[in-house]
Design a protein around this motif. Sequence first.
Motif, mmCIF file in Angstrom:
data_model
loop_
_atom_site.group_PDB
_atom_site.id
_atom_site.type_symbol
_atom_site.label_atom_id
_atom_site.label_comp_id
_atom_site.label_asym_id
_atom_site.label_seq_id
_atom_site.Cartn_x
_atom_site.Cartn_y
_atom_site.Cartn_z
ATOM 1 N N VAL A 63 -20.988 67.052 -49.737
ATOM 2 C CA VAL A 63 -21.141 67.238 -51.182
ATOM 3 C C VAL A 63 -20.391 66.182 -51.979
ATOM 4 O O VAL A 63 -20.923 65.613 -52.934
ATOM 5 N N VAL A 64 -19.137 65.915 -51.592
ATOM 6 C CA VAL A 64 -18.326 64.977 -52.373
ATOM 7 C C VAL A 64 -18.955 63.586 -52.444
ATOM 8 O O VAL A 64 -19.051 62.999 -53.536
ATOM 9 N N PRO A 65 -19.419 62.987 -51.329
ATOM 10 C CA PRO A 65 -20.086 61.689 -51.452
ATOM 11 C C PRO A 65 -21.357 61.749 -52.291
ATOM 12 O O PRO A 65 -21.720 60.757 -52.940
ATOM 13 N N THR A 125 -14.116 75.556 -56.193
ATOM 14 C CA THR A 125 -14.898 75.587 -54.962
ATOM 15 C C THR A 125 -16.294 76.144 -55.213
ATOM 16 O O THR A 125 -17.281 75.637 -54.676
ATOM 17 N N LEU A 131 -18.358 73.538 -56.862
ATOM 18 C CA LEU A 131 -18.724 72.484 -55.914
ATOM 19 C C LEU A 131 -19.813 72.971 -54.969
ATOM 20 O O LEU A 131 -20.752 72.236 -54.638
ATOM 21 N N TYR A 181 -21.785 63.405 -54.997
ATOM 22 C CA TYR A 181 -21.375 63.276 -56.392
ATOM 23 C C TYR A 181 -21.430 61.817 -56.835
ATOM 24 O O TYR A 181 -21.895 61.492 -57.920
ATOM 25 N N HIS A 182 -20.909 60.935 -55.973
ATOM 26 C CA HIS A 182 -20.793 59.526 -56.344
ATOM 27 C C HIS A 182 -22.087 58.754 -56.136
ATOM 28 O O HIS A 182 -22.307 57.734 -56.778
ATOM 29 N N GLY A 233 -23.541 71.410 -54.775
ATOM 30 C CA GLY A 233 -24.024 70.863 -53.505
ATOM 31 C C GLY A 233 -25.393 71.407 -53.143
ATOM 32 O O GLY A 233 -26.290 70.660 -52.738
ATOM 33 N N GLN A 244 -19.337 65.081 -61.985
ATOM 34 C CA GLN A 244 -18.058 65.440 -61.402
ATOM 35 C C GLN A 244 -17.024 65.746 -62.482
ATOM 36 O O GLN A 244 -16.283 66.736 -62.384
ATOM 37 N N ASP A 285 -17.766 69.095 -64.090
ATOM 38 C CA ASP A 285 -17.410 70.198 -63.210
ATOM 39 C C ASP A 285 -15.900 70.426 -63.183
ATOM 40 O O ASP A 285 -15.433 71.569 -63.104
ATOM 41 N N LEU A 291 -17.967 70.051 -47.551
ATOM 42 C CA LEU A 291 -17.479 69.176 -48.615
ATOM 43 C C LEU A 291 -17.626 67.707 -48.247
ATOM 44 O O LEU A 291 -17.716 66.858 -49.130
ATOM 45 N N ALA A 328 -15.514 57.919 -62.113
ATOM 46 C CA ALA A 328 -16.124 59.115 -61.530
ATOM 47 C C ALA A 328 -17.488 59.299 -62.185
ATOM 48 O O ALA A 328 -17.855 58.583 -63.121
#
Length: 366
Positions: free
Chosen positions: A272-274, A73, A76, A276-277, A80, A297, A300, A269, A293
Amino acid sequence: MNFKPYEDDSLLFSKKSARNVFIVLVLVFFSIYIGSEQLGYVDMALYGYLWATIVCFVLLTIRITSWTLRPPTRRLWKQGIKMMASPKGLKFAFKTLYSNFGEQKFIRNRSFFRWVQHMFISWGVLISFAITFALVLNWMHFELIEPKTYVVVFFGLPMFQMEADSFLAFMLYHGLNWTGIAVIIGCGMALYRRVTDQKKIVEQSKEYDFFPLVLLIAISITGSLLTVSAIWMEGFSYLGIALAHQVTVIVFLLYFPFSKFWHLPLRFLAIVVPMYHAMAEQKPCAKCGREYATATQIKDVQIGLEKRQLSVPIDKTSLHFSDLCSECRRVSHRLGGYGAKVHLGQANIVLESNGRNGLQAAKGEE
């Protein structure tokens, strides 16, 4: 690089929590001091709500501190903030914020009924929070400047004027009533879906799924009854209703950091998660070559596992099991367990079992 899990410092959580709580309390106090114009406009009728809100902030800070101390976490969170610091990241963040919070497409893609339900609950609760905190923390108040004219003051700054009997004043005075109606509709829809959707009953619990909805409905109903009592019932039972409303709100505020509503701070999140991609280069699987991936990512994940002493490297190589896509990880691990050779086509390396439930470079491949 040698990483140590955060549990090595038994006092780290206590120290971080104490520091963060102190910072939050200082910020809250100064915001109240400035918003109330040096404590000149503190509403004593909201005194109980004020202390419950402060305790809620303290508990929420401790919970968030615990959450962010987890290596994955924390990584991440840092990534972010780093990605959002760039113009491209900031633009992506606002776009995703609008999509996930404004339109809430992630819910609409599942079911239109659930989307309507979620919109009623989420926006009803968020706007209620905004109004409640602004009043309870004394950030906003109304000043009478003429017999029938009020000025809305926010943090000591006059924002705009309005007639006491104007449509704008009517909408503002009853803002919590409108959001309460939205919450009641949304919670009613949610309760209906939970009762009628038999497939989900096994996964539900009264404490986690039903109690928060009932609590929100109780807050909304008791809050609306205050208006009903004041306007149409000549103040009948107003004190009792006010006490019931205050109790339900305080219970909600103290329950909030440990309830299902805890997912609200976690919506970070969802941005942040989108990112990454969208903002990093895709990395191909070391075996099949399929992009699965981003390099950021994957790195990490490796750092997070290493900090938790759960790292699974492929011995005698520079590769890690996370350098393989999920399908190739399963296949390679199974083949190695049976003593077969595993050829990583993309990395051009042949692997074999290391005799310890893992893989290593085959002899002659080091």
